[in-house]
Each structure stands twice: as C-alpha cells, then as structure tokens.
Design a protein around this motif. Structure first.
Motif, PDB file in Angstrom:
ATOM      1  N   LYS A   4       0.804  -1.212   0.000  1.00  0.00           N
ATOM      2  CA  LYS A   4       0.000   0.000   0.000  1.00  0.00           C
ATOM      3  C   LYS A   4       0.842   1.269   0.000  1.00  0.00           C
ATOM      4  N   ILE A   5       0.259   2.316  -0.572  1.00  0.00           N
ATOM      5  CA  ILE A   5       0.874   3.639  -0.578  1.00  0.00           C
ATOM      6  C   ILE A   5      -0.018   4.553   0.251  1.00  0.00           C
ATOM      7  N   TYR A   6       0.591   5.282   1.165  1.00  0.00           N
ATOM      8  CA  TYR A   6      -0.168   6.116   2.100  1.00  0.00           C
ATOM      9  C   TYR A   6       0.089   7.599   1.853  1.00  0.00           C
ATOM     10  N   PHE A   7      -0.926   8.396   2.148  1.00  0.00           N
ATOM     11  CA  PHE A   7      -0.874   9.839   1.937  1.00  0.00           C
ATOM     12  C   PHE A   7      -1.451  10.561   3.154  1.00  0.00           C
ATOM     13  N   ALA A   8      -0.785  11.621   3.597  1.00  0.00           N
ATOM     14  CA  ALA A   8      -1.310  12.427   4.699  1.00  0.00           C
ATOM     15  C   ALA A   8      -0.836  13.864   4.529  1.00  0.00           C
ATOM     16  N   SER A   9      -1.588  14.809   5.091  1.00  0.00           N
ATOM     17  CA  SER A   9      -1.196  16.210   4.982  1.00  0.00           C
ATOM     18  C   SER A   9      -1.797  17.020   6.119  1.00  0.00           C
ATOM     19  N   ASP A  10      -1.297  18.241   6.239  1.00  0.00           N
ATOM     20  CA  ASP A  10      -1.866  19.268   7.119  1.00  0.00           C
ATOM     21  C   ASP A  10      -1.945  18.838   8.582  1.00  0.00           C
ATOM     22  N   GLN A  11      -0.774  18.473   9.107  1.00  0.00           N
ATOM     23  CA  GLN A  11      -0.696  18.165  10.530  1.00  0.00           C
ATOM     24  C   GLN A  11      -0.549  19.440  11.368  1.00  0.00           C
ATOM     25  N   ASP A 226      -7.191  16.667   7.322  1.00  0.00           N
ATOM     26  CA  ASP A 226      -6.110  17.168   8.178  1.00  0.00           C
ATOM     27  C   ASP A 226      -5.950  16.302   9.416  1.00  0.00           C
ATOM     28  N   TRP A 227      -4.942  16.680  10.213  1.00  0.00           N
ATOM     29  CA  TRP A 227      -4.671  16.000  11.485  1.00  0.00           C
ATOM     30  C   TRP A 227      -4.887  16.966  12.639  1.00  0.00           C
ATOM     31  N   ILE A 228      -5.918  17.793  12.502  1.00  0.00           N
ATOM     32  CA  ILE A 228      -6.328  18.713  13.548  1.00  0.00           C
ATOM     33  C   ILE A 228      -7.690  18.287  14.095  1.00  0.00           C
ATOM     34  N   GLY A 229      -8.631  18.093  13.181  1.00  0.00           N
ATOM     35  CA  GLY A 229      -9.967  17.671  13.597  1.00  0.00           C
ATOM     36  C   GLY A 229     -10.430  16.373  12.969  1.00  0.00           C
ATOM     37  N   TYR A 230      -9.870  16.028  11.792  1.00  0.00           N
ATOM     38  CA  TYR A 230     -10.349  14.851  11.065  1.00  0.00           C
ATOM     39  C   TYR A 230      -9.461  13.621  11.251  1.00  0.00           C
ATOM     40  N   PHE A 231      -8.164  13.794  11.285  1.00  0.00           N
ATOM     41  CA  PHE A 231      -7.209  12.687  11.399  1.00  0.00           C
ATOM     42  C   PHE A 231      -7.438  11.662  10.288  1.00  0.00           C
ATOM     43  N   THR A 232      -7.525  12.187   9.065  1.00  0.00           N
ATOM     44  CA  THR A 232      -7.780  11.352   7.893  1.00  0.00           C
ATOM     45  C   THR A 232      -6.523  11.209   7.053  1.00  0.00           C
ATOM     46  N   TYR A 233      -6.508  10.167   6.254  1.00  0.00           N
ATOM     47  CA  TYR A 233      -5.372   9.892   5.379  1.00  0.00           C
ATOM     48  C   TYR A 233      -5.865   9.119   4.168  1.00  0.00           C
ATOM     49  N   GLY A 234      -5.044   9.071   3.138  1.00  0.00           N
ATOM     50  CA  GLY A 234      -5.387   8.325   1.938  1.00  0.00           C
ATOM     51  C   GLY A 234      -4.553   7.063   1.826  1.00  0.00           C
ATOM     52  N   VAL A 235      -5.120   6.066   1.175  1.00  0.00           N
ATOM     53  CA  VAL A 235      -4.386   4.823   0.959  1.00  0.00           C
ATOM     54  C   VAL A 235      -4.740   4.275  -0.428  1.00  0.00           C
ATOM     55  N   PHE A 236      -3.725   3.900  -1.167  1.00  0.00           N
ATOM     56  CA  PHE A 236      -3.883   3.283  -2.487  1.00  0.00           C
ATOM     57  C   PHE A 236      -3.385   1.852  -2.379  1.00  0.00           C
ATOM     58  N   ASP A 237      -4.259   0.905  -2.703  1.00  0.00           N
ATOM     59  CA  ASP A 237      -3.928  -0.515  -2.529  1.00  0.00           C
ATOM     60  C   ASP A 237      -3.441  -1.186  -3.805  1.00  0.00           C
ATOM     61  N   GLU A 239      -5.072  -0.792  -6.693  1.00  0.00           N
ATOM     62  CA  GLU A 239      -6.214  -0.719  -7.602  1.00  0.00           C
ATOM     63  C   GLU A 239      -7.074   0.507  -7.335  1.00  0.00           C
ATOM     64  N   ASN A 240      -7.325   0.802  -6.054  1.00  0.00           N
ATOM     65  CA  ASN A 240      -8.237   1.875  -5.686  1.00  0.00           C
ATOM     66  C   ASN A 240      -7.636   2.760  -4.602  1.00  0.00           C
ATOM     67  N   PHE A 241      -8.082   4.018  -4.618  1.00  0.00           N
ATOM     68  CA  PHE A 241      -7.690   4.979  -3.593  1.00  0.00           C
ATOM     69  C   PHE A 241      -8.893   5.267  -2.714  1.00  0.00           C
ATOM     70  N   GLU A 242      -8.666   5.320  -1.400  1.00  0.00           N
ATOM     71  CA  GLU A 242      -9.758   5.678  -0.488  1.00  0.00           C
ATOM     72  C   GLU A 242      -9.216   6.486   0.678  1.00  0.00           C
ATOM     73  N   LEU A 243     -10.116   7.199   1.336  1.00  0.00           N
ATOM     74  CA  LEU A 243      -9.786   7.940   2.531  1.00  0.00           C
ATOM     75  C   LEU A 243     -10.212   7.155   3.761  1.00  0.00           C
ATOM     76  N   LYS A 244      -9.375   7.204   4.785  1.00  0.00           N
ATOM     77  CA  LYS A 244      -9.681   6.540   6.039  1.00  0.00           C
ATOM     78  C   LYS A 244      -9.398   7.479   7.188  1.00  0.00           C
ATOM     79  N   LYS A 245      -9.975   7.157   8.336  1.00  0.00           N
ATOM     80  CA  LYS A 245      -9.777   7.950   9.548  1.00  0.00           C
ATOM     81  C   LYS A 245      -8.980   7.122  10.542  1.00  0.00           C
ATOM     82  N   PHE A 246      -7.956   7.757  11.126  1.00  0.00           N
ATOM     83  CA  PHE A 246      -7.162   7.056  12.136  1.00  0.00           C
ATOM     84  C   PHE A 246      -7.748   7.338  13.508  1.00  0.00           C
ATOM     85  N   GLU A 247      -8.184   6.280  14.166  1.00  0.00           N
ATOM     86  CA  GLU A 247      -8.824   6.417  15.485  1.00  0.00           C
ATOM     87  C   GLU A 247      -7.793   6.329  16.593  1.00  0.00           C
TER      88      GLU A 247
END
Length: 247
Positions: A4-11, A226-237, A239-247
C-alpha cells in the motif's frame, strides 16, 4: 507483504502551541508505526509543521518524535516523499540531507500499478485566492528569505508562529467549509488539468476537508483532510484509492 501507498497532509504541528500540539504528534507517530508494516511508500503533502524555516545552521526546535520516526521508516528502506505546504514552504534541504527524504516545491506526477497520479499540496492552485498568491510570491522571493534569515531565530520563529496562527491571509485557508464543486478552487484546477492530460487521481491537501470527487471519466480529485480535527489519510492498494480515519 508491503502493498500500500499512504498519503497524509496538514498536521500543523506546533499550532496553536507545543503543549496542545503534542498529543496530535503522538497520534501521528502511532499512525506511522501502523502504516509502516505494509507501506511501499508514504507521501506527506505539506504543512507538517505550522511553521518551518531553515537557517544555514538552525532549524526550529521540537518535533523530535515525528522526525525520529520518519528517519526510522526511511532508514528501513520505505520511500517517503515530502511536498512543502504554505506553512512550511521555507523548507530547503534539511529533510534531504538528514532524512534522505526528497522535497518538492510543486506538483509532481507519479505512476503506480499503471495508475497515474498528480500530487501536491494545493495552495495557490486554481482560480481566485489572489491575495494569498501575491503573498506567496513575497514569501518565496529570495530577497525576502535573505532578510528574514538575518532575524535572530528566537525572534524570527516566534514572529512567524504568531502570524501563522493569527493571519488567515498568510495561512491561505478561509473558514473550513465545503463550497460546492463549482466553487472549490482545487476541484476546478483538477478539471482544468484533465483538459490536457489524463490522471486517475489528483491528490492534494491544503483545504483541510476530506473528500473524493469525480472530476472526469475515470478521474478523481481527493483532498486528504487534516490532522487537527479529522485525522484522515489516503491509501492506495494498487487498484483503488480511499480515505480513512485514524482512530
């Protein structure tokens, strides 16, 4: 198996101050620990720090756990790519020399598993936002950077941190709310880019809103949130790209 390839921004680490930023830094390090298990690459799309300036012999203090974890992951052989944002646009070669992480100051194209990506932070792209675009030209001017470098770091860093938190024109972000596809500058920018070349995914940060929007035939625009209120990131497996939330 690493797939997998991971993406994150705006910490925006360091904002609004080091004490309140610290729990978010810990959470981000925990995320890095998790994704390193199956990551083939990690993309950081800017504004990792709420302010960053590289003097010739000095960088802002702090962020040791984040920088140490990035060094550990990079030393393990996992590629990391960094795109400067509007808050850390004064990054030079510290990441490249100390962490072996390439730093990009504009969009860059990548191809993974026959899928094409256009990746960047996203500030100053698309129509509008003229005030910020003018301000960015001032900030990126070599003479402006030379002048700022003459300020003692205790003064320059404190001043820049204050302005970064207080001044929306400098931050480049208005109140964070979805403006509709017809008014989202990065959506319009993505559609314009697709007029001349196909991309499967156009991935940006800057807007602080997690979203995936169809912008063309088999083309999607994604904003990582972002990693202020959402804590979300992207992941490409692969075949497909999706957004996920890190709990």
């Amino acid at each position: 198996m690493k797939t997998k390839i991971y993406f994150a921004s705006d910490q925006h680490f360091g904002a609004p101050n080091s004490e309140l930023s610290f729990p978010r830094e810990q959470k981000f390090v925990a995320w890095l620990d998790e994704v390193k298990e199956d990551a083939t690459a990690i993309f950081l799309l800017g504004d990792l720090f709420d302010f960053w300036f590289e003097y010739k012999t000095v960088v802002p203090k702090g962020f040791v756990r984040v920088l140490g974890k990035l060094a550990e992951i990079r030393d393990s052989g996992i590629p990391i790519y960094f795109f400067v944002g509007n808050h850390d646009l004064w990054m030079h070669d510290y990441f490249e020399k100390e962490l072996n992480i390439p730093v990009y100051h504009d969009n860059k194209e990548f191809t993974f598993n026959n899928k094409t990506f256009l990746i960047g932070h996203g500030d100053g792209k698309g129509p509008g936002d003229k005030g910020y675009k003018r301000m960015k030209k001032v900030f990126t001017n070599h003479f402006s950077k030379w002048l700022f470098r003459w300020l003692h770091p205790d003064i320059g860093v404190k001043l820049a941190q204050y302005l970064s938190v207080k001044n929306k024109l400098i931050s480049g972000n208005e109140d964070v709310k979805f403006l509709g596809e017809e008014n989202e500058w990065l959506v319009l920018y993505a559609k314009r880019k697709l007029e001349t070349k196909h991309y499967d995914y156009l991935i940006f940060g800057h807007r602080h809103l997690p979203m995936i929007i169809d912008v063309g035939e088999n083309s999607k625009y994604a904003n990582l949130g972002d990693w202020i209120g959402y804590f979300t990131y992207g992941v490409f497996d692969g075949e497909n790209f999706e957004l996920k939330k890190f709990e």
